[in-house]
Design an enzyme around this catalytic site. Structure first.
Site, PDB file in Angstrom:
ATOM      1  N   CYS A   1       0.820  -1.212   0.000  1.00  0.00           N
ATOM      2  CA  CYS A   1       0.000   0.000   0.000  1.00  0.00           C
ATOM      3  C   CYS A   1       0.852   1.259   0.000  1.00  0.00           C
ATOM      4  O   CYS A   1       0.648   2.153  -0.845  1.00  0.00           O
ATOM      5  CB  CYS A   1      -0.961  -0.015   1.187  1.00  0.00           C
ATOM      6  SG  CYS A   1      -0.184  -0.343   2.790  1.00  0.00           S
ATOM      7  N   TYR A   2       1.808   1.360   0.901  1.00  0.00           N
ATOM      8  CA  TYR A   2       2.704   2.519   0.905  1.00  0.00           C
ATOM      9  C   TYR A   2       3.481   2.642  -0.412  1.00  0.00           C
ATOM     10  O   TYR A   2       3.584   3.739  -0.971  1.00  0.00           O
ATOM     11  CB  TYR A   2       3.694   2.433   2.067  1.00  0.00           C
ATOM     12  CG  TYR A   2       3.183   2.859   3.415  1.00  0.00           C
ATOM     13  CD1 TYR A   2       2.652   4.137   3.627  1.00  0.00           C
ATOM     14  CD2 TYR A   2       3.274   2.007   4.513  1.00  0.00           C
ATOM     15  CE1 TYR A   2       2.214   4.536   4.879  1.00  0.00           C
ATOM     16  CE2 TYR A   2       2.839   2.398   5.769  1.00  0.00           C
ATOM     17  CZ  TYR A   2       2.309   3.660   5.953  1.00  0.00           C
ATOM     18  OH  TYR A   2       1.885   4.060   7.202  1.00  0.00           O
TER      19      TYR A   2
END
Length: 349
Positions: A153-154
């Site tokens: 996600c990051y």
């Protein structure tokens, strides 16, 4: 499409797994034929997620490769790190298409994986088979693939913010600093003190400072795009909200450029990619503006005093940062329009 693709989801009782259920239930080309949980096998999925009552009545299957092979054509692994490394090769060898949402096949170096994830790495032969599915950057490689490693996600938010610049050699690669904030759903559904209500409510904190396992993933992809090694500063924070990532990225330009030139580079790079939206000058995105959607919104600001560029990139970590991108990759794998089953607007407010 007369016959729908049959999909199994391993890890159906986690946030990534249940978001896959939400997205695939309305996908016109896919039928969910097995929801799987090693911890809750035999129980109805709605026992753990009552919002699925009378929507998905299936009982959770156990992890059984032969049963999955009989019931599915593609399998999503929404499992903790260290689980997919054992399961995915068996599923792939059984002839299934595999989309892994964990981090087990993202890093090309087993040594780097073990250092950052603290788990035994996956078999290198299968790591080589896995295509890194950052759809807007490596979509051509995803098409026709049978094994996808879904980005973190990051990294999704941060890499989409940096990819046009790194690929075109416009930035000083030693200058990159990314300051990223996430809602607590990114930590998963398991219990921990870090995401306990009374700990995170009315609080804002940095965690895993200079130690976050997504750091080498971002560096690996940037190095690939730039054609030389990239080492950056990456700091993660938790904020008291459920969904969303906002990554604020700072870079120095190699040459003098106008903000309009930079914005045009981004729009050209992402032309034809429906889920990346570049904001107009002076407009900056917020996490609420992509909530529940597969969009990544990017804002840009060039500081004339310092010559430094600030990039603000936002996503919904559970959708674009996990399940939504996995469905987008499935669409590309199958030769469908990449927006199939994902063309919905963000939820607002």
């Amino acid at each position: 499409m007369s016959t729908k693709l049959r999909a199994a989801i391993i890890g159906s009782t986690g946030y990534g797994g249940v978001e896959l259920i939400r997205l695939l239930l309305t996908h016109p080309n896919v039928a969910i034929t097995s929801v799987i949980s090693s911890s809750s096998a035999g129980a109805p999925i709605a026992d753990g997620f009552p919002h699925l009552n009378q929507i998905l009545t299936d009982k959770l299957d156990a992890v059984d490769v032969e049963l999955i092979r009989e019931k599915a054509d593609v399998v999503f692994l929404a499992t903790p790190h260290g689980v997919a490394s054992e399961l995915a090769p068996r599923l792939y060898d059984a002839g299934l298409k595999v989309i892994d949402i964990s981090g087990d096949f993202r890093l090309t170096s087993g040594e780097v994986y073990e250092t950052w994830y603290k788990h035994k790495p996956a078999d290198a032969a299968y790591v080589e088979k896995a295509v890194y599915g950052l759809a807007e950057v490596f979509g051509e490689e995803v098409k026709g693939a049978s094994f996808i490693s879904n980005p973190g996600c990051y990294p999704t938010a941060t890499l989409l913010g940096l990819a046009p610049l790194a690929a075109n050699g416009w930035i000083d690669l030693k200058s990159i600093i990314a300051d990223a904030k996430s809602g607590v759903s990114g930590a998963g559904r398991g219990l921990s003190l870090l995401v306990h209500y009374s700990e995170i409510n009315e609080n804002f904190l940095a965690y895993k400072v200079n130690k976050h396992q997504h750091t080498p993933e971002i560096e690996q992809v940037l190095s690939r795009l730039a054609g030389e090694e990239v080492i950056m500063t990456f700091t993660t924070h938790l904020v008291p909200m459920t969904r969303g990532i906002l990554s604020t990225i700072y870079v120095n330009l190699k040459e003098t450029r106008s903000e309009d030139e930079i914005r045009e580079l981004y729009r050209s790079y992402y032309e034809g990619r429906p889920f990346v939206r570049i904001r107009d000058k002076g407009k900056y995105p917020a996490t609420k503006e992509v909530w529940g959607s597969n969009y990544c919104d990017i804002g840009l600001s060039l500081d004339p005093r310092t010559g430094r560029l600030t990039i603000i990139s936002v996503i919904d970590n559970v959708v674009k940062g996990a399940a939504g991108q996995a469905v987008q990759n499935l669409n590309l794998m199958m030769g469908w329009d990449e927006a199939t089953g994902l063309a919905f607007t963000p939820v607002y407010p």
